[in-house]
Scaffold this motif. Sequence first.
Motif, mmCIF file in Angstrom:
data_model
loop_
_atom_site.group_PDB
_atom_site.id
_atom_site.type_symbol
_atom_site.label_atom_id
_atom_site.label_comp_id
_atom_site.label_asym_id
_atom_site.label_seq_id
_atom_site.Cartn_x
_atom_site.Cartn_y
_atom_site.Cartn_z
ATOM 1 N N ILE A 221 6.076 11.646 -6.938
ATOM 2 C CA ILE A 221 7.029 10.722 -6.338
ATOM 3 C C ILE A 221 6.351 9.379 -6.072
ATOM 4 O O ILE A 221 6.939 8.309 -6.277
ATOM 5 N N GLY A 222 5.117 9.420 -5.611
ATOM 6 C CA GLY A 222 4.393 8.189 -5.324
ATOM 7 C C GLY A 222 4.218 7.321 -6.556
ATOM 8 O O GLY A 222 4.442 6.101 -6.513
ATOM 9 N N ASP B 139 2.017 -6.251 3.091
ATOM 10 C CA ASP B 139 3.349 -6.662 3.507
ATOM 11 C C ASP B 139 4.288 -5.464 3.601
ATOM 12 O O ASP B 139 5.248 -5.478 4.373
ATOM 13 N N VAL B 140 4.010 -4.456 2.779
ATOM 14 C CA VAL B 140 4.803 -3.223 2.759
ATOM 15 C C VAL B 140 3.854 -2.036 2.709
ATOM 16 O O VAL B 140 2.886 -2.039 1.929
ATOM 17 N N VAL B 141 4.116 -1.029 3.532
ATOM 18 C CA VAL B 141 3.365 0.228 3.514
ATOM 19 C C VAL B 141 4.364 1.363 3.347
ATOM 20 O O VAL B 141 5.330 1.467 4.117
ATOM 21 N N THR B 142 4.156 2.202 2.349
ATOM 22 C CA THR B 142 5.044 3.344 2.112
ATOM 23 C C THR B 142 4.214 4.609 2.016
ATOM 24 O O THR B 142 3.006 4.575 1.754
ATOM 25 N N THR B 143 4.877 5.745 2.233
ATOM 26 C CA THR B 143 4.210 7.035 2.085
ATOM 27 C C THR B 143 5.072 7.968 1.254
ATOM 28 O O THR B 143 6.289 7.840 1.214
ATOM 29 N N ALA B 144 4.418 8.904 0.590
ATOM 30 C CA ALA B 144 5.088 10.049 -0.041
ATOM 31 C C ALA B 144 4.061 11.177 -0.045
ATOM 32 O O ALA B 144 3.478 11.520 -1.062
ATOM 33 N N VAL B 145 3.855 11.736 1.135
ATOM 34 C CA VAL B 145 2.801 12.733 1.327
ATOM 35 C C VAL B 145 3.351 14.081 1.777
ATOM 36 O O VAL B 145 2.592 15.053 1.895
ATOM 37 N N VAL C 116 0.870 -1.180 0.000
ATOM 38 C CA VAL C 116 0.000 0.000 0.000
ATOM 39 C C VAL C 116 0.903 1.224 0.000
ATOM 40 O O VAL C 116 1.773 1.362 0.872
ATOM 41 N N HIS C 117 0.691 2.083 -0.969
ATOM 42 C CA HIS C 117 1.458 3.334 -1.004
ATOM 43 C C HIS C 117 0.501 4.502 -0.816
ATOM 44 O O HIS C 117 -0.443 4.689 -1.600
ATOM 45 N N ILE C 118 0.763 5.315 0.209
ATOM 46 C CA ILE C 118 -0.094 6.459 0.542
ATOM 47 C C ILE C 118 0.524 7.725 -0.052
ATOM 48 O O ILE C 118 1.640 8.109 0.300
ATOM 49 N N GLY C 119 -0.210 8.355 -0.950
ATOM 50 C CA GLY C 119 0.273 9.555 -1.623
ATOM 51 C C GLY C 119 0.572 9.268 -3.077
ATOM 52 O O GLY C 119 1.696 8.885 -3.411
#
Length: 391
Positions: free
Chosen positions: A15-16, A87-93, A8-11
């Motif tokens: 960049i996201g 399994d992986v959570v990332t952000t670019a906010v 899950v990628h937030i943003g």
Amino acid sequence: MAVTRRAVHIGAGKIGRGFVGQFLAASGYDLTFVDVDDRVVTALNDARQFVVHEVGDEPVDHTVTGFRALNSKTDRDAVVRALAQADVVTTAVGARTLPLVAPLVADGLALRSPEAGTVTVVACENAFNATDSLHASVRRAPSLDDREVDAVFANCAIDRIVPDQSGVLGEHGGLDVVLEPFYEWVIERTPFVGSGAEPPEIDGVTWVDDLQPFVERKLYTVNTAHATAAYHGFVRGIRLIREALADPVVRPEVDGVLAETTALLVAKHGFDPAEHRRYVEANLARIANPLLPDTTARVGRNPLRKLGRRERFIGPAAQLAERGLPVDHLLGAIRVALAFDDPDDPESIELHALLGSGATAHALTEILTGLMESHPLFPAVRDVVASTLEA
């Protein structure tokens, strides 16, 4: 039977989509983008793909597929379920938005079952220890109620220039991204020690035991040079970064700050001087890339953040002052950062409201930079602020 890996990628901004999301998709993750902009979410779900255009001597196009998008405002429950299975959570906010994202992440962690295994959380923001900041906010969220969760929070350093995309439309509803070929995504390995989990496999990631040298090398070289060119160029009426770097007044200022930050990085982290010189030259070439028409206004936005205590100007200048080393060019960059006046940038408006508030130079130095009066850099920065107030 292959096991589905979920991210899950937030943003879902530039960049996201063009950096973090691209590499997660290329790594084979079942990817969910999360954003609050319904136009972006709808466009992603309608297009089902977008293209990342790397521009340079050998241009390459990467088509990104295998994702869905969710709106965290209108479909929060679905986002929480996705986070609970990831399994992986990332952000670019943006670092300042992380406290607003934290309750969402916390709710997802609270819903996780023991069978879900360890989730890796990485805040891919242009700030020191951004994941630690996110983790602290997550732990304060009511939904966790001090419960332990099977999650590893790892800091990272990211580096990729993504210029203004206003002219980029492509065939996918404005989702395509144009950026440089160079990238660096470094994540610390140490939080996994004792967790029983291994770092996840992600294309493009370099795992390291000590992140600090990489963070400071990037911030005090790429970001310091970029912002110095932007602010000096902006006050001289120069629109493009590459034109600022070619200006006979601006370029010596950029070279000057890099000489100062190089002195710090070599002394503090033991970088080989010749190797670091090559790193500096390569990054100046990146910033001046004629195929990335970046503007001084875009790079200069958010001056309040960039004047922060651990940021690209005050951070290295403070450490240099503690070592009794020169900071003249960094002070010059601080001066033009204070003069950055863009009516389209909220932080620029806030900065000039503070400068016009009637507060003393002493008080403003503390407010704007976080420097304590006792710090050896404080008097010099106070003088810069005072000269700005007198101008």
